[in-house]
Design an enzyme around this catalytic site. Structure first.
Site, PDB file in Angstrom:
ATOM      1  N   GLY A 374      22.537 -73.914  19.282  1.00  0.00           N
ATOM      2  CA  GLY A 374      23.303 -74.113  20.427  1.00  0.00           C
ATOM      3  C   GLY A 374      23.100 -72.968  21.529  1.00  0.00           C
ATOM      4  N   VAL A 375      21.920 -72.650  21.331  1.00  0.00           N
ATOM      5  CA  VAL A 375      20.987 -71.199  22.316  1.00  0.00           C
ATOM      6  C   VAL A 375      20.328 -71.833  23.324  1.00  0.00           C
ATOM      7  CG1 VAL A 375      21.830 -69.455  20.582  1.00  0.00           C
ATOM      8  CG2 VAL A 375      19.345 -70.194  20.295  1.00  0.00           C
ATOM      9  N   GLY A 376      19.741 -73.042  22.705  1.00  0.00           N
ATOM     10  CA  GLY A 376      18.531 -73.985  23.580  1.00  0.00           C
ATOM     11  C   GLY A 376      17.272 -74.677  22.858  1.00  0.00           C
ATOM     12  N   LYS A 377      16.984 -74.539  21.487  1.00  0.00           N
ATOM     13  CA  LYS A 377      15.476 -74.476  21.331  1.00  0.00           C
ATOM     14  C   LYS A 377      15.155 -75.925  21.255  1.00  0.00           C
ATOM     15  CE  LYS A 377      17.277 -73.527  16.569  1.00  0.00           C
ATOM     16  NZ  LYS A 377      18.244 -73.632  17.796  1.00  0.00           N
ATOM     17  N   SER A 694      24.513 -49.698   8.648  1.00  0.00           N
ATOM     18  CA  SER A 694      25.359 -49.336  10.401  1.00  0.00           C
ATOM     19  C   SER A 694      26.845 -48.471  10.411  1.00  0.00           C
ATOM     20  CB  SER A 694      24.819 -50.183  11.531  1.00  0.00           C
ATOM     21  OG  SER A 694      25.748 -50.921  11.571  1.00  0.00           O
ATOM     22  N   LYS A 737      25.652 -54.675  20.319  1.00  0.00           N
ATOM     23  CA  LYS A 737      26.304 -53.344  19.729  1.00  0.00           C
ATOM     24  C   LYS A 737      27.146 -52.763  21.432  1.00  0.00           C
ATOM     25  CE  LYS A 737      25.461 -52.428  15.288  1.00  0.00           C
ATOM     26  NZ  LYS A 737      24.564 -51.952  14.223  1.00  0.00           N
TER      27      LYS A 737
END
Length: 818
Positions: A374-377, A694, A737
């Site tokens: 869904g990120v437009g590839k 982290s 973050k």
């Protein structure tokens, strides 16, 4: 064991019974695919090590050896369990070493033997054997069986069975029924299992009955084969006759000046081949197939196959190409019109176009877009095609398991078709389209081949100028095609295929980007799809951000678009029922359409607390804050880690405890605290897996706070890996973050010094609202995050440190730390 080979050049000879006594123990020689009978002299080839040793041992003694057939001919080194229980005791007549290391040996069969037990198996097989007495059953029935078997054997030879010429004469000369059965069984091409049954039968009549049944079936099969062959030959003669008559009819029509439709089709195809401007090799192949088609009878099934093949060749864009647009400014404008964000991806595409403009003959790279769904590839591939003026072809590789899907199937198969590469070029109609291969990480592998391996040639700029499809069988130039692959994960892609592609990572959208995408693209699209105008339904920015935060949790914007569509449907229904005239969507009115929110995001603490530190986590859906809680209890120094933590995160907790113990004196902590206390580190939202290093400095800060009773500043959030020496190491996902900290109301973010360069990716307005502190040592983190003095507490309200327990509500957002 040695491999036993039966030669059919040397004819076994009948031998007179031998009077030598049978040994109780003898070496065993396994035979592969052959059963040896008494009174026959047969040639064998010995090549397996254990068989050669057995033969050498035999030659040292009385030359007697037991020949036993293997149950399974595929076993190269058979053991006792792999051999039959009945064999033939034979005498080695002659041996001849050969240049390849094998030994040619002549063996004369003596008597049937029953294998008792194996004396040893190394260095060769040796067994104790018992002679099998032959049962003679003279009489009219036996004589009838003899005549029947000889007649069947003669019939078998007459039907064309490939047998030695003197085999029948040898069978006619033998009068003993048992020896006759053995001889015919040896020569007849029947299964080894049946030959072994004949060998194991002591009764002469039983052997003849077995042979009569098997030979009768073989004769029936040969007769059917002869009938089929005769029918096929007759059909071929009729086909040739029809071809001759049609050719004669064609000649008569030409003399009369007439022309049939088929001749016209052939000439039309010939003209199309000339106009297609095929490569010389392809044109020659096409004309050859056309000539073949012309000579075929119209009723032949091959006509359709050849005609379909020619149609596919003519459908290929051998000389057709789109006029490529290389206007960099126009391309940048189109990319910005179609997509918001994706700065690095757009820059790489523009670089590719700039190189194409300056060096037209350069071979372009194969781009691979990797990122969450869904990120437009896929949509950016369409934008690239529009920006360059090329045709766009999309092909999904998800679930493809057959190599033929890529390379096609050979024309010998019924219903054969070219592969998807050829079909895509036919759809595009040009030789230089933008060819997008979606889901390259979801290719499967099974017995039909490896499609990923078939893609190696397609996606290699150095060799795809002569791609070979199994159906077309002519070289196809793919060097002008701009291939783009997409996927969600890079790990499943085979290394060889990964090496041929330039991977461009698609990060998940941050909240600001999702809000802009919704305003610029999703809302106008859904309003149009639902017949609404901007006046009838207006989305406020606060309403969209609430949808993003509380109703979706994703890296892309597909679910966001679904929620917008859901609201549009409900408003459209109200307008159609004349209940409302217009609607304005805000964060307050949102629940009217979508109900209560399904997700929650972290919010900063309302007050400073002891033993609770605020950390920052990253997930594929974006960033979020997480709280690390530490409580101390009476015990024996045990460390308890909870909250569905992964192995790396658990190791971070252990490292934080070790650091604290090593700095206990400097921090004002009793150095022996671990002897009388248990430490419990908990990260709320226990149903959600969390992992990564982290959270190290966050755990260490919470632990020191609990031991020193110094509260942690609630407006400070931190991320970084801690070492046993107190060093703070860099981490990833800083952009996500920091944005999560800003959203949660945090005022100060503590980051490793080496992550200072990551601030370039953070929006300027976020940098203005937050204060950043960059640290190298854990001591700096504690100085920033902790109050200077312990909190004053009343003994009645709060227990001693050893009994302390910090309890707070469980955080509800998904986090996975890295």
């Amino acid at each position: 064991m040695a491999e036993m080979k039966e030669t059919k050049v040397v004819t076994p000879e009948a031998a007179e019974p031998r009077s030598e006594p049978v040994s109780e123990e003898a070496p065993v020689l396994p035979t592969r695919g052959a059963v040896i009978y008494p009174y026959l002299v047969v040639p064998l080839f010995v090549g397996r090590p254990r068989s050669i040793k057995a033969l050498e041992e035999t030659m040292k003694g009385n030359r007697q050896i037991v020949l036993v057939a293997q149950r399974n001919i595929t076993i190269d080194d058979p053991g006792p369990d792999d051999l039959y229980d009945v064999g033939t005791l034979g005498e080695v007549v002659q041996t001849l070493p050969l240049p390849d290391g094998t030994i040619r040996v002549m063996i004369e069969g003596s008597v049937r033997v029953q294998i008792g037990r194996y004396v040893h198996t190394e260095p060769f097989l040796k067994a104790r054997v018992d002679t099998m007495e032959e049962v003679e059953q003279p009489g009219i029935e036996t004589e009838a069986l003899v005549r029947n078997v000889v007649a069947q054997f003669e019939r078998l030879i007459n039907l064309g069975k490939n047998l030695p010429s003197d085999a029948l004469e040898s069978a006619r000369r033998i009068t003993d029924p048992g020896r006759l059965a053995d001889l015919i069984s040896y020569y007849a091409q029947i299964p080894v299992e049946v030959k072994q049954q004949v060998l194991e039968s002591a009764s002469q009549r039983t052997r003849l009955e077995i042979l009569a049944s098997v030979l009768n079936r073989e004769i029936e099969i040969l007769e059917v084969e002869r009938k089929i062959s005769s029918r096929v030959k007759q059909e071929m003669e009729e086909s040739q006759k029809e071809f001759y008559l049609r050719e004669k009819m064609k000649a008569i029509q030409q003399e009369l000046g007439e022309r049939d439709d088929r001749t016209g089709d052939i000439e039309e195809l010939r003209g199309r081949i000339k106009e297609a401007k095929m490569p010389e090799e392809v044109e020659e192949r096409s004309l050859k197939e056309l000539d073949r088609l012309e000579r075929m009878p119209p009723a032949s099934p091959e006509v359709v196959v050849v005609r379909t093949y020619l149609d596919w060749l003519l459908a290929m864009p051998w000389s057709k190409r789109s006029e490529e647009k290389l206007d960099i400014r126009a391309a940048e404008r189109i990319l910005n019109e179609d997509h918001y964000g994706l700065k690095k991806v757009k820059e790489r595409v523009l670089e590719f176009l700039a190189v194409r403009k300056l060096a037209k003959d350069v071979k372009g790279p194969i781009l691979c877009f990797m990122g969450p769904p869904g990120v437009g590839k896929t949509s950016i591939g369409r934008s690239i095609a529009r920006a360059t003026g090329r045709e766009f072809v999309r092909m999904s590789l998800g679930g493809v398991r057959d190599e033929g899907e890529i390379r096609g199937h050979r024309r010998t198969y019924v219903g054969a078709l070219p592969g998807r590469i050829v079909q895509g070029l036919k759809t595009a109609g040009t030789r230089n389209p933008v060819f997008m291969m979606d889901e390259v990480d979801k290719i499967g592998v099974d017995f039909r081949g490896d499609p990923a391996s078939a893609l190696l040639e397609v996606l290699d700029p150095e060799q795809n100028n002569a791609f070979s499809d199994h159906y077309l069988e002519v070289p196809l130039d793919l060097s002008e095609v701009m291939f783009i692959t997409t996927g969600n994960l890079l790990d499943p892609v085979p290394p060889a295929l990964k090496d041929r592609m330039e991977v461009i990572e698609f990060p998940g959208y941050i909240e600001d980007e999702k809000s802009k995408i919704a305003q610029l693209f999703l809302v106008p699209k859904q309003l149009k799809n639902h017949g609404l105008s901007a006046k009838q339904l207006r989305f406020t920015e606060s309403g969209l951000r609430t949808i993003i935060r509380e109703y979706t949790r994703e890296a892309g914007v597909r679910n966001l678009e679904r929620e917008v569509a859901s609201i549009c449907r409900k408003v459209a229904k109200g307008i159609a029922q004349e209940k409302v005239k217009a609607a304005r969507l805000t964060s307050r009115s949102l629940r009217k359409y979508l109900g209560e929110g399904r997700f929650r995001y972290g919010i900063a603490e309302k007050e400073d607390e002891v033993g609770v530190a605020t950390g920052l986590g990253w997930t594929e859906f974006g960033g979020d804050i997480l709280f690390v809680e530490v409580t101390l209890m009476k015990g024996r120094g045990n460390l308890l880690l909870t909250g569905h933590l992964g192995d790396v995160m658990q190791e971070s907790g252990k490292a934080a405890l070790s650091y604290t113990r090593s700095r206990a004196a400097d921090l004002g902590i009793d150095e022996d605290f671990y002897r009388r206390m248990d430490v419990h580190i908990h990260v709320p939202a226990g149903q959600i897996p969390k992992d990564g290093p982290s959270a190290g400095i966050t755990m260490a800060t919470a632990l020191v706070s609990a031991l020193t009773r110094r509260p942690v500043h609630r407006n400070v959030a931190m991320t970084g890996e801690v070492t046993l020496r107190g060093k703070v190491l860099p981490v990833g996902g800083v952009k996500e973050k920091v944005l999560a900290a800003h959203r949660a109301g945090i005022k100060m973010v503590v980051l490793p010094l080496e992550n200072k360069r990551d601030l370039e990716e953070i929006p300027s307005h976020v940098q203005e609202d937050l204060k950043f502190r960059f640290v190298e040592r854990m001591e700096e983190v504690l100085e920033i995050a902790l109050h200077n003095q312990p909190r004053a507490e009343k003994a009645a309200r709060r227990p001693a440190p050893a009994d302390q327990e910090t309890v707070r509500p469980v955080a509800q957002t998904a986090r996975s730390v890295h």
